[in-house]
Design a protein around this motif. Structure first.
Motif, PDB file in Angstrom:
ATOM      1  N   LEU A   1     -38.891 -95.612  -0.272  1.00 21.44           N
ATOM      2  CA  LEU A   1     -38.992 -96.143   0.758  1.00 21.44           C
ATOM      3  C   LEU A   1     -37.401 -96.631   1.264  1.00 21.44           C
ATOM      4  O   LEU A   1     -37.370 -97.012   2.499  1.00 21.44           O
ATOM      5  CB  LEU A   1     -39.885 -97.512   0.826  1.00 21.44           C
ATOM      6  CG  LEU A   1     -41.359 -97.030   0.670  1.00 21.44           C
ATOM      7  CD1 LEU A   1     -41.897 -98.616   0.569  1.00 21.44           C
ATOM      8  CD2 LEU A   1     -41.848 -96.387   1.701  1.00 21.44           C
ATOM      9  N   LEU A   2     -36.573 -96.495   0.255  1.00 25.66           N
ATOM     10  CA  LEU A   2     -35.276 -96.791   0.978  1.00 25.66           C
ATOM     11  C   LEU A   2     -35.023 -98.035   1.291  1.00 25.66           C
ATOM     12  O   LEU A   2     -34.406 -98.340   2.442  1.00 25.66           O
ATOM     13  CB  LEU A   2     -34.625 -95.810   1.806  1.00 25.66           C
ATOM     14  CG  LEU A   2     -34.555 -94.151   1.579  1.00 25.66           C
ATOM     15  CD1 LEU A   2     -34.359 -93.513   2.677  1.00 25.66           C
ATOM     16  CD2 LEU A   2     -33.843 -94.240   0.420  1.00 25.66           C
ATOM     17  N   THR A   3     -35.650 -98.922   0.371  1.00 25.83           N
ATOM     18  CA  THR A   3     -35.290-100.626   0.934  1.00 25.83           C
ATOM     19  C   THR A   3     -34.826-101.290  -0.294  1.00 25.83           C
ATOM     20  O   THR A   3     -35.582-100.988  -1.470  1.00 25.83           O
ATOM     21  CB  THR A   3     -36.585-101.123   1.603  1.00 25.83           C
ATOM     22  OG1 THR A   3     -36.382-102.257   2.028  1.00 25.83           O
ATOM     23  CG2 THR A   3     -37.905-100.944   0.638  1.00 25.83           C
ATOM     24  N   PRO A   4     -34.267-102.202  -0.235  1.00 25.40           N
ATOM     25  CA  PRO A   4     -33.799-103.022  -1.440  1.00 25.40           C
ATOM     26  C   PRO A   4     -34.806-103.954  -1.793  1.00 25.40           C
ATOM     27  O   PRO A   4     -34.624-104.429  -3.141  1.00 25.40           O
ATOM     28  CB  PRO A   4     -32.402-103.428  -1.016  1.00 25.40           C
ATOM     29  CG  PRO A   4     -32.505-103.696   0.277  1.00 25.40           C
ATOM     30  CD  PRO A   4     -33.340-102.472   0.972  1.00 25.40           C
ATOM     31  N   THR A   5     -35.529-104.458  -1.011  1.00 28.68           N
ATOM     32  CA  THR A   5     -36.314-105.553  -1.549  1.00 28.68           C
ATOM     33  C   THR A   5     -37.819-104.991  -0.936  1.00 28.68           C
ATOM     34  O   THR A   5     -38.255-104.528   0.235  1.00 28.68           O
ATOM     35  CB  THR A   5     -36.051-107.075  -0.976  1.00 28.68           C
ATOM     36  OG1 THR A   5     -36.126-106.877   0.433  1.00 28.68           O
ATOM     37  CG2 THR A   5     -34.780-107.500  -1.446  1.00 28.68           C
ATOM     38  N   ILE A   6     -38.926-105.373  -1.620  1.00 30.69           N
ATOM     39  CA  ILE A   6     -40.196-105.158  -1.225  1.00 30.69           C
ATOM     40  C   ILE A   6     -41.092-106.230  -1.787  1.00 30.69           C
ATOM     41  O   ILE A   6     -40.852-106.853  -2.946  1.00 30.69           O
ATOM     42  CB  ILE A   6     -41.015-103.947  -2.068  1.00 30.69           C
ATOM     43  CG1 ILE A   6     -40.166-102.805  -1.204  1.00 30.69           C
ATOM     44  CG2 ILE A   6     -42.437-103.838  -1.878  1.00 30.69           C
ATOM     45  CD1 ILE A   6     -40.430-101.307  -2.056  1.00 30.69           C
TER      46      ILE A   6
ATOM     47  N   TYR B   1     -48.042-103.779  -1.271  1.00 33.45           N
ATOM     48  CA  TYR B   1     -46.605-104.296  -0.762  1.00 33.45           C
ATOM     49  C   TYR B   1     -46.456-104.237   0.704  1.00 33.45           C
ATOM     50  O   TYR B   1     -47.212-103.743   1.400  1.00 33.45           O
ATOM     51  CB  TYR B   1     -45.719-103.242  -1.602  1.00 33.45           C
ATOM     52  CG  TYR B   1     -45.582-101.824  -0.838  1.00 33.45           C
ATOM     53  CD1 TYR B   1     -44.941-101.802   0.290  1.00 33.45           C
ATOM     54  CD2 TYR B   1     -46.460-100.882  -1.400  1.00 33.45           C
ATOM     55  CE1 TYR B   1     -44.840-100.585   0.739  1.00 33.45           C
ATOM     56  CE2 TYR B   1     -46.343 -99.718  -0.543  1.00 33.45           C
ATOM     57  CZ  TYR B   1     -45.634 -99.324   0.467  1.00 33.45           C
ATOM     58  OH  TYR B   1     -45.498 -98.124   1.022  1.00 33.45           O
ATOM     59  N   SER B   2     -45.510-104.758   1.030  1.00 26.74           N
ATOM     60  CA  SER B   2     -45.194-105.215   2.141  1.00 26.74           C
ATOM     61  C   SER B   2     -43.385-105.289   2.448  1.00 26.74           C
ATOM     62  O   SER B   2     -42.792-105.692   1.561  1.00 26.74           O
ATOM     63  CB  SER B   2     -45.674-106.283   3.065  1.00 26.74           C
ATOM     64  OG  SER B   2     -44.963-106.464   4.377  1.00 26.74           O
ATOM     65  N   THR B   3     -42.987-104.415   3.561  1.00 26.86           N
ATOM     66  CA  THR B   3     -41.425-104.518   3.750  1.00 26.86           C
ATOM     67  C   THR B   3     -41.178-105.529   4.686  1.00 26.86           C
ATOM     68  O   THR B   3     -39.931-105.584   4.942  1.00 26.86           O
ATOM     69  CB  THR B   3     -41.039-103.036   4.020  1.00 26.86           C
ATOM     70  OG1 THR B   3     -41.843-102.687   5.202  1.00 26.86           O
ATOM     71  CG2 THR B   3     -41.227-101.965   3.094  1.00 26.86           C
ATOM     72  N   ARG B   4     -42.002-106.420   5.019  1.00 28.33           N
ATOM     73  CA  ARG B   4     -41.541-107.507   6.044  1.00 28.33           C
ATOM     74  C   ARG B   4     -40.983-108.345   5.198  1.00 28.33           C
ATOM     75  O   ARG B   4     -41.232-108.970   4.166  1.00 28.33           O
ATOM     76  CB  ARG B   4     -42.842-107.939   6.782  1.00 28.33           C
ATOM     77  CG  ARG B   4     -43.749-106.871   7.643  1.00 28.33           C
ATOM     78  CD  ARG B   4     -44.859-107.618   8.294  1.00 28.33           C
ATOM     79  NE  ARG B   4     -45.595-106.646   8.943  1.00 28.33           N
ATOM     80  CZ  ARG B   4     -46.040-106.781  10.072  1.00 28.33           C
ATOM     81  NH1 ARG B   4     -45.911-108.081  10.582  1.00 28.33           N
ATOM     82  NH2 ARG B   4     -46.600-105.941  10.897  1.00 28.33           N
ATOM     83  N   PRO B   5     -39.813-109.185   5.839  1.00 27.49           N
ATOM     84  CA  PRO B   5     -39.095-110.179   5.365  1.00 27.49           C
ATOM     85  C   PRO B   5     -39.960-111.408   4.887  1.00 27.49           C
ATOM     86  O   PRO B   5     -39.557-111.945   3.769  1.00 27.49           O
ATOM     87  CB  PRO B   5     -38.204-110.640   6.592  1.00 27.49           C
ATOM     88  CG  PRO B   5     -38.361-109.775   7.403  1.00 27.49           C
ATOM     89  CD  PRO B   5     -39.521-108.907   7.419  1.00 27.49           C
TER      90      PRO B   5
END
Length: 121
Positions: free
Chosen positions: A34-39, A59-63
């Motif tokens: 997903l190319l995201t540092p945090t999940i 999972y969610s990519t929302r902060p």
């Protein structure tokens, strides 16, 4: 009261079978794909005793996700339950990625994530 220790043992057994290392590896697959540092994770399950061993998580990519935000799911399969895990397949939602995938784009994404995972080991 005399059955309480037995009940606690039975209830604790599924948690004892969990593998935090497999779970972290699957989380790393999701982050790389997903190319995201945090999940943020919701439900996390691992199955080191199965062949092939694997893990799955919501999972969610929302902060700052709410409990209802954990609707995305990833499932990972590995060649080994211990490091190096050797990613063999992963599925996000209804799309699966592996070396044997018929769809060239899905095979390419698998090879990219596998290369990133191999570099981390």
């Amino acid at each position: 009261m005399k059955y309480l220790p037995f009940a606690l043992l039975v209830l604790a057994s599924p948690a004892a079978a969990q593998s935090p290392d497999l779970e972290q590896a699957c989380l790393a697959v999701a982050q790389n794909f997903l190319l995201t540092p945090t999940i943020k994770t919701g439900v996390v399950q691992s199955f080191p005793e199965l062949d092939p061993p694997g893990a799955r998580l919501t999972y969610s990519t929302r902060p700052d996700p709410q409990p209802t935000d954990f609707t995305n799911e990833i499932e990972c399969q590995f060649g080994s339950a211990t490091p190096p895990f050797n990613l063999t397949r992963f599925c996000i939602s209804s799309a699966c990625y592996s070396e044997n995938e018929q769809e060239p784009e899905n095979r390419r994404r698998y090879l990219e994530v596998k290369a990133l995972m191999d570099r981390q080991n």
